[in-house]
Design an enzyme around this catalytic site. Structure first.
Site, PDB file in Angstrom:
ATOM      1  NE  ARG A  10      -2.276  -0.539   3.729  1.00 26.22           N
ATOM      2  CZ  ARG A  10      -2.339   0.605   4.417  1.00 26.22           C
ATOM      3  NH1 ARG A  10      -2.987   1.652   3.917  1.00 26.22           N
ATOM      4  NH2 ARG A  10      -1.735   0.728   5.590  1.00 26.22           N
ATOM      5  CG  ASN A  20       5.567  -1.300   1.062  1.00 24.21           C
ATOM      6  OD1 ASN A  20       5.967  -2.284   1.659  1.00 24.21           O
ATOM      7  ND2 ASN A  20       4.351  -0.813   1.256  1.00 24.21           N
ATOM      8  NE  ARG A 157      15.409 -19.788  35.104  1.00 24.92           N
ATOM      9  CZ  ARG A 157      14.555 -18.855  34.655  1.00 24.92           C
ATOM     10  NH1 ARG A 157      14.566 -18.518  33.379  1.00 24.92           N
ATOM     11  NH2 ARG A 157      13.720 -18.284  35.486  1.00 24.92           N
TER      12      ARG A 157
END
Length: 386
Positions: A10, A20, A157
Site C-alpha cells: 500500500r 515499501n 529451568r
C-alpha cells in the site's frame, strides 16, 4: 498448473510513509523480496498489488521480467483492510485456476531469500500438506497473566541450548492453492506445513524504530554473506559511455568532444587498488579523453576501439595475463556491446538506465544510480568492498 507470487504494497502507511519504496540498504525496501522471487525458476509470475502511482513507477524501473502490477481497489487498500481481502479480490479478477499455487510474500520481510521460498514451496509440493507458512524458533521463557509459566517449568529451568522453544510466524511468506484460498477465504487452510527460517528473520519493519536495526541485520546476515561470496574478485572492469559518463555527447565551440566523469567513481577505483584489486577500462570508443582519464585513474588496463572478439575477448586476454578466471572478474556495463561480457563474469552490474536486455541478464545487479551519477562507486561500495 502455475505458481504465482503475490506481494501487497500500500501507499498509505502511517508509521513509515511510503515505507515499501523507502531506501533500505541502498535499494527500495520492496526490491529485496522482488529480487528473490525474480530469481526463482519455479515462479511463473510475480504480482504486486498496489494503489500508489509512485510505488508502481519505482517497481517498473527494476525491469524484472516476471513482475506485473495490479491496481487494487481503494476499499482494499485502507488501514483496516485485511490482506485476505486484496488476495481474494485479485484471484476473483484473474484467470488463475484452483490448482494454481499462490505464494503470499511480505515486502516488509527483506531478509527472505530465494532459498527460503524455494524450501517452503518444495515442502508443499513434496508432502501431504495443504498449505505452508514460514516461522522462526522463538527461545524465550513466557508467562501467563496469572503468574504461571506458559512454556517451561521454572523449577527446572532449562539451558537455552537445550530449550526447544516455540515456533512463531515471521510473516515472510505463506503458500497455498488458489482453490483452498477461495474455499477458506484464508491464506492458510487444511494441514499446515511449517518452514523454519533463521531467527533474525523474525524482525518485521512496521515502525520507524525497526528500520536501523533491520538494516544492521541485513548488512550482517545477508549483504556480508553476499560480499564473502564475491570476495574472490581480483579484477574490476568498466565500460565508459553510459557508466563512467552519462552517455551524453558534448562539443565545444571548436568542435572538440567532451565527456563528463564523476569524481566519486575515481575514488571507488582508488579504493579497489588499495585493496589489491586490479582495474581496467574496456570501451568500443577510441579517444584521447578516455586515455587521459585512464591515466588519471591509474587503471592497470585500457582497451579502446574495435577489439577483435569484442569486450569478452578483451577481458579474457586480461585474465590470461593475470592468471585468473572470468569468475574472478567484476564488470559493469550498460548496452548491447557489454552483454556477452556481463553474461560471463563472476559479478555483473549495470546502471539503472541500462538497456532492458542487459537488465534481463540472470543475477545481474541493477544499481540505483544512472550512468555518470557515481554508479561505479555504488557498485564498488555495495558489492565488491561491502
Amino acid at each position: 498448473m502455475s505458481i504465482i507470487a503475490f506481494i501487497p504494497v500500500r501507499g498509505g502507511s502511517k508509521s513509515i510513509p511510503h515505507k515499501n519504496i523507502k531506501s533500505f540498504c541502498g535499494k527500495p525496501l520492496v526490491f529485496w523480496t522482488l529480487g528473490a522471487l525474480q530469481d526463482m525458476d519455479k515462479v511463473d509470475e510475480v504480482v504486486v498489488a498496489t494503489d500508489c502511482d509512485e510505488i508502481e513507477d519505482t517497481i517498473l524501473q527494476f525491469n524484472f521480467s516476471k513482475v506485473r502490477i495490479y491496481r487494487r481497489l481503494p476499499q482494499n487498500a485502507t488501514d483496516t483492510a485485511s490482506t485476505e481481502s486484496v488476495m481474494l479480490e485479485y484471484i476473483k479478477k484473474s484467470s488463475l485456476t484452483k490448482d494454481d499455487y499462490f505464494i503470499l510474500v511480505q515486502a516488509t520481510s527483506p531478509f527472505t531469500q530465494k532459498a527460503d521460498i524455494e524450501g517452503g514451496l518444495n515442502l508443499l509440493l513434496e508432502s501431504q500438506y495443504d498449505s505452508v507458512l514460514s516461522t522462526v524458533r522463538f527461545k524465550r521463557f513466557l508467562w501467563n497473566n496469572d503468574g504461571t509459566p506458559f512454556n517451561y517449568d521454572f523449577k527446572n529451568r532449562p539451558r537455552r541450548q537445550d530449550f526447544d522453544g516455540k515456533l512463531m510466524e515471521n510473516g515472510a511468506f505463506y503458500i497455498n492453492t488458489v482453490g483452498n484460498i477461495i474455499d477458506s477465504t484464508n491464506r492458510l487452510s487444511g494441514k499446515v506445513g511449517i518452514y523454519e527460517m533463521p531467527d533474525y528473520t523474525a524482525v518485521e519493519i512496521d515502525e520507524l524504530e525497526d528500520w536501523s536495526a533491520a538494516e544492521d541485520i541485513m548488512r550482517r546476515h545477508i549483504l556480508k554473506r553476499d560480499a564473502i561470496q564475491t570476495h574472490n574478485i581480483k579484477l574490476f572492469l568498466t565500460d565508459v559511455d553510459g557508466v563512467l559518463t552519462d552517455a551524453g555527447m558534448y562539443y565545444s565551440e571548436n568542435g572538440d568532444e567532451l565527456k563528463k566523469f564523476n569524481t566519486r567513481d575515481g575514488m571507488g577505483i582508488r579504493l579497489l587498488k588499495e585493496n589489491g584489486i586490479k582495474t581496467g577500462i574496456i570501451t568500443s570508443e577510441n579517444t584521447k579523453i578516455v586515455e587521459n582519464r585512464a591515466k588519471k585513474l591509474n587503471v592497470d588496463y585500457l582497451y579502446q576501439g574495435k577489439i577483435s572478439g569484442g569486450k569478452l575477448d578483451a577481458a579474457k586476454d586480461i585474465c590470461k595475463k593475470e592468471s585468473i578466471t572470468l569468475q574472478e572478474v567484476a564488470y559493469i556495463g550498460d548496452d548491447l556491446n557489454c552483454f556477452d561480457l556481463l553474461s560471463n563474469v563472476g559479478l555483473a552490474a549495470c546502471p539503472s538506465d541500462a538497456v532492458d536486455k542487459v537488465k534481463g541478464i540472470p543475477n545481474i545487479k541493477i544499481l540505483n544510480k544512472r550512468g555518470g551519477e557515481g554508479v561505479v562507486r555504488e557498485f564498488i561500495d555495495n558489492w565488491i568492498l561491502a
